[in-house]
Design a protein around this motif. Sequence first.
Motif: not given
Length: 159
Positions: A88, A111, A159
């Motif tokens: 990520c 997230g 993200q």
Amino acid sequence: PVLLRDRLPITAATTAPELHDALAAMGGRLIVDTMAQLGNLMAETQPEQGATYAHMLTRDDGRIDWTQSADFIARQLRALTPWPGVWCVLPNGQRLKVLSAEPIPTPGAAGSILDKDLTVGCGGTSALRLIQVQPENKKPMSGRDLINGGIGKPGDILQ
């Protein structure tokens, strides 16, 4: 056509490297058994039903979609380790490779870092505790060490 076959159970904890090694050992044994029985075996045509095409994996296949469930992401981790790896992007733009993780029944925004143990909210009512991670150009470390090192903090969004 198939001359011999065998089965190998895949559990919820089986990783790609473990499966690779078990299948390699099984394949070697089956080749020896097939050669020993050659001439006495009846070849079977493989059914097309159930066959699927597996595309070539790319590094992008390992990118985590935090809107997926924690169980889905944990399976992705077991399947794509060591290559292409699961990753990520940290709030600072740096790529974070996830080396091991465990789903936990904690709700949180997808997230979002939920605590100092690097538990990250996932889709539904689940979260994933990132146990072992590796930031870009750094050595592997625990999720807690990443947070303690100031690379992320609770409330940040991955993200």
